[in-house]
Write a protein that holds these residues in place. Structure first.
Motif, mmCIF file in Angstrom:
data_model
loop_
_atom_site.group_PDB
_atom_site.id
_atom_site.type_symbol
_atom_site.label_atom_id
_atom_site.label_comp_id
_atom_site.label_asym_id
_atom_site.label_seq_id
_atom_site.Cartn_x
_atom_site.Cartn_y
_atom_site.Cartn_z
ATOM 1 N N ALA A 85 37.144 28.677 34.296
ATOM 2 C CA ALA A 85 38.848 28.412 34.301
ATOM 3 C C ALA A 85 39.216 28.558 32.742
ATOM 4 O O ALA A 85 40.282 28.844 32.299
ATOM 5 N N ALA A 86 38.304 28.067 31.638
ATOM 6 C CA ALA A 86 38.689 28.045 30.480
ATOM 7 C C ALA A 86 39.116 29.324 29.974
ATOM 8 O O ALA A 86 39.855 29.371 28.967
ATOM 9 N N GLU A 87 38.487 30.496 30.443
ATOM 10 C CA GLU A 87 38.721 31.682 29.855
ATOM 11 C C GLU A 87 40.220 32.230 30.260
ATOM 12 O O GLU A 87 40.746 33.154 29.688
ATOM 13 N N ALA A 88 40.816 31.346 31.294
ATOM 14 C CA ALA A 88 42.089 32.011 31.855
ATOM 15 C C ALA A 88 43.117 31.650 30.984
ATOM 16 O O ALA A 88 44.107 32.525 31.001
ATOM 17 N N VAL A 89 42.971 30.906 29.601
ATOM 18 C CA VAL A 89 44.134 30.994 28.732
ATOM 19 C C VAL A 89 43.796 31.960 27.462
ATOM 20 O O VAL A 89 44.560 31.781 26.561
ATOM 21 N N ASP A 99 48.205 33.869 33.591
ATOM 22 C CA ASP A 99 49.421 33.728 33.019
ATOM 23 C C ASP A 99 50.519 34.891 33.196
ATOM 24 O O ASP A 99 51.205 35.287 32.292
ATOM 25 N N SER A 100 50.485 35.297 34.301
ATOM 26 C CA SER A 100 51.436 36.399 34.978
ATOM 27 C C SER A 100 52.821 35.767 34.736
ATOM 28 O O SER A 100 53.229 34.623 34.969
ATOM 29 N N SER A 101 53.555 36.666 34.263
ATOM 30 C CA SER A 101 55.116 36.243 33.991
ATOM 31 C C SER A 101 55.958 35.873 35.393
ATOM 32 O O SER A 101 56.652 34.872 35.082
ATOM 33 N N ASN A 105 41.058 35.730 40.924
ATOM 34 C CA ASN A 105 41.294 34.417 40.380
ATOM 35 C C ASN A 105 42.699 34.477 39.575
ATOM 36 O O ASN A 105 42.999 35.348 38.988
ATOM 37 N N ILE A 106 43.435 33.656 40.126
ATOM 38 C CA ILE A 106 44.999 33.597 39.582
ATOM 39 C C ILE A 106 44.984 32.504 38.874
ATOM 40 O O ILE A 106 44.890 31.207 39.590
ATOM 41 N N ASP A 107 45.141 32.296 37.489
ATOM 42 C CA ASP A 107 45.540 31.155 36.859
ATOM 43 C C ASP A 107 46.768 31.452 36.113
ATOM 44 O O ASP A 107 46.715 32.034 34.942
ATOM 45 N N GLY A 108 47.795 30.766 36.551
ATOM 46 C CA GLY A 108 48.990 30.712 35.904
ATOM 47 C C GLY A 108 49.864 31.694 36.235
ATOM 48 O O GLY A 108 49.673 33.024 36.157
ATOM 49 N N THR A 109 51.022 31.445 36.880
ATOM 50 C CA THR A 109 52.116 32.393 37.112
ATOM 51 C C THR A 109 53.562 31.631 36.808
ATOM 52 O O THR A 109 53.525 30.415 36.928
ATOM 53 N N SER A 125 44.190 40.896 53.658
ATOM 54 C CA SER A 125 43.311 40.000 53.933
ATOM 55 C C SER A 125 42.979 39.263 52.557
ATOM 56 O O SER A 125 43.044 39.844 51.432
ATOM 57 N N PHE A 126 42.429 38.056 52.504
ATOM 58 C CA PHE A 126 42.390 37.237 51.444
ATOM 59 C C PHE A 126 41.201 36.480 51.489
ATOM 60 O O PHE A 126 40.985 35.818 52.267
ATOM 61 N N THR A 127 40.001 36.473 50.668
ATOM 62 C CA THR A 127 38.708 36.106 50.807
ATOM 63 C C THR A 127 38.449 35.673 49.351
ATOM 64 O O THR A 127 38.523 36.275 48.393
ATOM 65 N N ASN A 128 38.260 34.409 49.320
ATOM 66 C CA ASN A 128 37.877 34.003 47.782
ATOM 67 C C ASN A 128 38.964 34.207 46.823
ATOM 68 O O ASN A 128 38.450 34.405 45.681
ATOM 69 N N VAL A 129 40.035 33.848 47.080
ATOM 70 C CA VAL A 129 41.061 34.080 46.314
ATOM 71 C C VAL A 129 41.441 32.879 45.783
ATOM 72 O O VAL A 129 42.202 31.942 46.743
ATOM 73 N N ARG A 130 41.446 32.366 44.772
ATOM 74 C CA ARG A 130 41.733 31.167 44.039
ATOM 75 C C ARG A 130 42.825 30.996 43.092
ATOM 76 O O ARG A 130 43.014 32.012 42.484
ATOM 77 N N ALA A 131 43.733 30.138 43.346
ATOM 78 C CA ALA A 131 44.926 30.003 42.406
ATOM 79 C C ALA A 131 45.183 28.651 41.955
ATOM 80 O O ALA A 131 44.864 27.561 42.478
ATOM 81 N N GLN A 132 45.711 28.396 40.674
ATOM 82 C CA GLN A 132 45.903 27.425 39.709
ATOM 83 C C GLN A 132 47.181 27.563 38.908
ATOM 84 O O GLN A 132 47.451 28.676 38.542
ATOM 85 N N ARG A 133 47.933 26.432 38.513
ATOM 86 C CA ARG A 133 49.290 26.510 37.799
ATOM 87 C C ARG A 133 50.176 27.422 38.116
ATOM 88 O O ARG A 133 50.322 28.474 37.411
ATOM 89 N N ILE A 134 50.403 27.536 39.190
ATOM 90 C CA ILE A 134 51.412 28.083 39.907
ATOM 91 C C ILE A 134 53.227 27.549 39.367
ATOM 92 O O ILE A 134 53.135 26.453 39.511
ATOM 93 N N GLY A 135 53.796 28.677 39.069
ATOM 94 C CA GLY A 135 54.955 28.096 38.309
ATOM 95 C C GLY A 135 56.072 27.443 39.401
ATOM 96 O O GLY A 135 56.764 26.667 38.766
#
Length: 746
Positions: A22-26, A501-503, A523-527, A541-551
């Motif tokens: 997760a730390a690498e997501a920034v 960090d998608s716009s 891995n979705i980290d930031g939208t 289909s979605f398997t092991n799709v993880r998201a955090q910090r959704i706008g």
């Protein structure tokens, strides 16, 4: 409510080394992603991370604003003599490339101004910064007329060698000597490199100088280079480009020949219309067994003309390789027109093109772009377009694509059995996303539509996706479009992918219908807005799709009812809701999300001094290119002007937080050509941008060139986040006018 089909299956988790923590997501830099992207020979230092006495601009992701096109959306503005950016070398280097911007001139043809290059405080040489190759205006296909508005493609880069190797720890400074030619200079970054010694001439090779080519660039060497290439083909010998710059003004046609230089820092083919082309099929092509190695192709393209063949590399080449070639200032780096087979670009740099970096255009098969660095394209970074003739079995792998000004980092328009893997894609600006697959553009339908297996694996997308100025809503970081015909029958596998960090949205479908897409270990980290933006029916289909910090507070956008089927496997988290949002498009929120009803734009902080400087600003209207942003850009020679004979008109600035404003300072250009005038202006304030109250009533505000064309309005110090100027009259012109709208709390 969408129809949900729950599909449970056993999924073996990849080792942690295969999946960023997760730390690498920034991570902001495209070079901070181990194992992905191009292996580059330089070390990059962002200007905002260097020592400076200039002004940090950004972050900002709004098209037509300077920071939006900067790497990482931040840069440094230098606007006075003596201001500088000073980089400290972390490794030995003997060369550098500087990415920068300077303003256009009034004619739209650019200006060129020097800056000092200083080593440990001592001036080494001048660097030349120019806007000749940038600053396009209006709508597609764009032009060089500033009156068309919507300026973009602001940045360029220049390279230089130091003449010696500088040790780690050396201070390398870019410093403004004078603002007499350019009122400001923006520095985005510098790439420092230890360029190896020139490659020796291969034994038995033919030199282009043997055929009369001029290494000084004074004489036109087109005919001489072509004669050498023809001789090399007939004699089966390597053709050598020695150190120097050789002026080439037309296509060099290559077939069954090796064209090699001493290295891209030493051997240059440059000039108006320079290009190295294989033979088109209609002319007896494709060319075969071509090797282009170790030189640079430096064009002189200053406009976008889609009908003009002014690309660095073009035509058709089969069983051919382009290796370690530097392409800059052309229309396209490599526009390849098939049918052709087994073509590779590797280890190259493609910079500052007016259109695409690479386009495999119709009938290109089993071909590859790999380990190539692409920056500042005027259109797609890397593209495949199966127009009429199918593209089959092609690969884009281990590339780094940074700041495509328009469209996508990587786009695949039709084709069969395509691989896009191990790339790093960053900083999309407008009208596109990081990775796009679509049945769109002419000739992409029926046998050329998306088919077979698409492998989209191990890609990292950083700040990808952005707003589309035609649609007026966001485009996802990964998106699919079935405009010409539905995307169906293909297996599109998106695996082991990081969307950081998608716009706007992370994943997006639009137009026609989209089926057959499988997301696994994403891995979705930031939208800025949503995890999923569904505007086309279909299924995935979605398997092991993880998201955090959704706008946005609702992670899925859909007005499709049960028109899109989400097939859920195991391991999903953070993105699913059974009640998707359907409503007005929310403003993007960066850095945490949650759907703030009055979101703060990225990098928007109150600050000190003139708290309105370069803050978000809007107007009730404008004429020609005299947009609202001109009124707080720090340049008193640029200005906002409202439509004529249409009072009242307003100019509103978001101060990014509550300010107890004590005075407003308004300016007009100081030129004596601006005669004295009185504008009737009121000042209003608001906490939310909707409900305004009067802070200073309507009164005549006089602007006199003899005293600087400045008017000051005193305010009561009432707290407000938004300040609005309401113009109801002007004795000098039938419109509201302001070159600077400054706000002070003291």
């Amino acid at each position: 409510m969408m129809l949900i089909a729950l599909v449970f299956s056993l999924v073996t988790a990849l080792p942690s080394l295969m999946r960023p923590a997760a730390a690498e997501a920034v991570a902001e830099s495209p070079f901070d992603v181990p194992g992905r992207g191009a292996t580059v020979p330089f070390t990059e230092i962002e200007a905002e991370d260097a020592a400076t006495n200039g002004e940090l601009i950004g972050p900002d992701r709004v098209y037509t604003r300077l920071p939006s096109e900067a790497s990482g959306r931040r840069a440094v503005r230098l606007s006075a003599a003596g201001q500088y950016v000073e980089f400290t070398l972390t490794k030995p280097a003997n060369a550098m490339s500087v990415r920068y911007s300077v303003p256009d001139n009034a004619a739209g043809t650019g200006l060129t101004a020097p800056v000092d290059l200083r080593i440990n405080g001592t001036k080494l040489k001048d660097l030349s910064f120019t806007s000749r190759y940038g600053w396009y205006y209006g709508g597609y296909p764009f032009g060089n007329n500033p009156g068309a508005g919507s300026p973009h493609h602001f940045y360029d880069e220049t390279r230089t060698m130091f003449g010696s190797t500088l040790a780690a720890g050396t201070k390398v400074r870019v410093q403004v000597a004078s603002t007499s030619i350019s009122p400001w200079f923006v520095v985005d970054l510098a790439d420092f490199e230890l360029v190896p010694d020139p490659i020796a001439r291969p034994s038995g090779s033919l030199s282009v100088e043997d055929y009369g080519a001029d290494r000084t660039g004074a004489a036109d060497s087109t005919a001489a280079v072509q004669a050498a290439v023809d001789a090399g083909r007939t004699q089966g010998r390597v053709v050598w480009i020695p150190q120097g710059t050789f002026k080439v003004t037309n296509h060099i046609i290559v077939d069954n020949v090796t064209l090699r230089g001493a290295g891209p820092w030493y051997s240059v083919l440059g000039g108006n219309r320079v290009g190295v082309y294989g033979k088109y099929v209609a002319d007896g092509g494709p060319s075969r067994n071509v090797q282009l190695r170790d030189f640079a192709i430096m064009g002189e393209v200053t406009e976008r003309n889609d009908g003009d063949q002014v690309n660095a590399i073009g035509g058709a080449m089969s069983d051919s390789v382009v290796s370690n070639v530097w392409m800059q200032h052309n229309k396209v780096g490599a526009w390849m027109d098939g049918p052709m087979n087994n073509f590779t670009i590797t280890g190259s740099r493609i910079l500052d093109q007016t259109a695409d970096g690479v386009n495999f255009h119709r009938g290109v098969t089993n071909s590859t772009v790999t380990n190539t660095f692409v920056r500042n394209m005027g259109d797609d970074g890397l593209a495949m377009w199966a127009e009429t003739d199918n593209n089959v079995g092609n690969r884009f792998t281990f590339n780094t694509v940074v700041v495509p000004v328009l469209a996508n980092n990587i786009a695949i328009y039709g084709g069969r059995d395509i691989t896009v893997s191990d790339n790093v894609l960053t900083d999309t600006v407008t009208n596109g996303g990081g990775l796009h697959v679509g049945n769109r553009y002419p000739g992409v339908n029926g046998p050329t539509a998306v088919s077979g297996t698409f492998t989209l694996a191990r890609n990292t997308l950083i700040r990808a996706g952005n707003s589309d100025y035609n649609w007026n809503f966001g485009v996802g970081a990964i998106w699919f479009n079935g405009l010409n015909q539905p995307i169906s029958g293909a297996a599109i596998n998106v695996t082991d992918t990081d969307v950081l960090d998608s716009s706007y949205a992370a994943i997006h479908t639009i137009e026609g219908s989209v089926t057959g897409v499988n997301f696994n270990n994403v891995n979705i980290d930031g939208t800025g807005t949503f995890a999923l933006q569904l505007q086309a029916p279909g299924s995935a289909s979605f398997t092991n799709v993880r998201a955090q910090r959704i706008g946005y507070s609702g992670p899925i956008y859909s007005c499709l009812g049960n028109g899109f089927t989400i097939n859920q496997g195991s391991g999903n988290s953070g993105w699913y809701t059974s009640t998707p949002y359907c409503g007005p498009w929310p403003a993007p929120v960066y850095g945490g999300g949650g759907g703030d009803p009055t979101p703060t734009p990225p990098g928007c902080q109150v600050g000190t001094g003139n708290v309105a400087a370069r803050k978000p600003i809007s107007a009730s209207g404008h004429t020609q290119s005299y947009v609202a942003a001109n009124a707080n850009d720090g340049d008193s020679s640029s200005y906002w002007e409202s439509p004529n004979n249409a009072f009242p008109q307003t100019l509103t600035v978001d101060l990014c937080g509550t300010v107890n404003a004590r005075r407003v300072v308004l300016k007009l250009p100081p030129s004596a050509a601006w005669a004295t005038r009185t504008q009737t202006i009121a000042v209003l304030g608001s906490a939310n941008g909707t409900d305004f109250s009067t802070l200073a009533g309507a009164a005549g505000r006089t602007f006199d060139p003899a005293t600087g064309n400045t008017a000051t309005i005193t305010l009561p110090g009432t707290g407000a986040r938004y300040l609005r100027l309401n113009f109801t009259g002007n004795t000098g012109w039938p419109a509201g006018q302001a070159s600077e709208f400054e706000v002070y709390a003291s």
